[in-house]
Design a protein around this motif. Structure first.
Motif: not given
Length: 146
Positions: A25-26, A96-99, A103-107
């Motif tokens: 998903p990421l 995968v949780s939305a949170t 967080r991973d997308l932001g990083r």
């Protein structure tokens, strides 16, 4: 993960490419956000979270990541692409949780932005419009003076 660590992971066989229909998903979300192609890789060792690199990042002087991936893993890496490297546990997760995804997308987006800024800093100082117009004026007048 530094260049030599990434190179060691690739050479050891701990990194494999993911086909578009096997993306996490990421990777799918990142590909939809960026205007450049995203290449998805999975690391089976040596990685605790997702990281992103430009295909042109040099792992060693004169050795770019895109070239290494093409040579070692046997697939074409589009020019100006972003290479997303995820740990296998994250890439293979069925839920995968939305949170966590956010967080991973932001990083990952932060690392992409940091790389872009670092690359831009290696370019000469920005030229202002007044500097540029002065250069043009001098260039236009110079042939008349001879």
């Amino acid at each position: 993960m530094m260049g030599t660590d990434l190179l060691a992971c690739i050479w050891s066989g701990a990194v494999e490419p993911r086909e578009e229909d096997e993306r996490s998903p990421l990777a799918t979300l990142l590909d939809g956000i960026l205007t450049v192609p995203t290449v998805s890789l999975v690391a089976h060792a040596g990685l605790s979270g997702p990281v992103a690199f430009a295909d042109s990042v040099e792992l060693l002087p004169g050795i770019q990541l895109g070239d290494v991936l093409a040579e070692e893993l046997g697939f074409d890496v589009p020019v100006n692409s972003v290479i997303l490297l995820e740990p296998a546990a994250l890439a293979d997760a069925t839920e995968v949780s939305a949170t966590e995804l956010g967080r991973d997308l932001g990083r990952v987006l932060t690392s992409v932005a940091e790389a872009a800024v670092a690359q831009d800093e290696s370019v000469a100082e920005p030229v202002t419009l007044s500097d540029r117009s002065q250069d043009l004026a001098v260039a236009d007048v110079a042939p008349l003076a001879s």
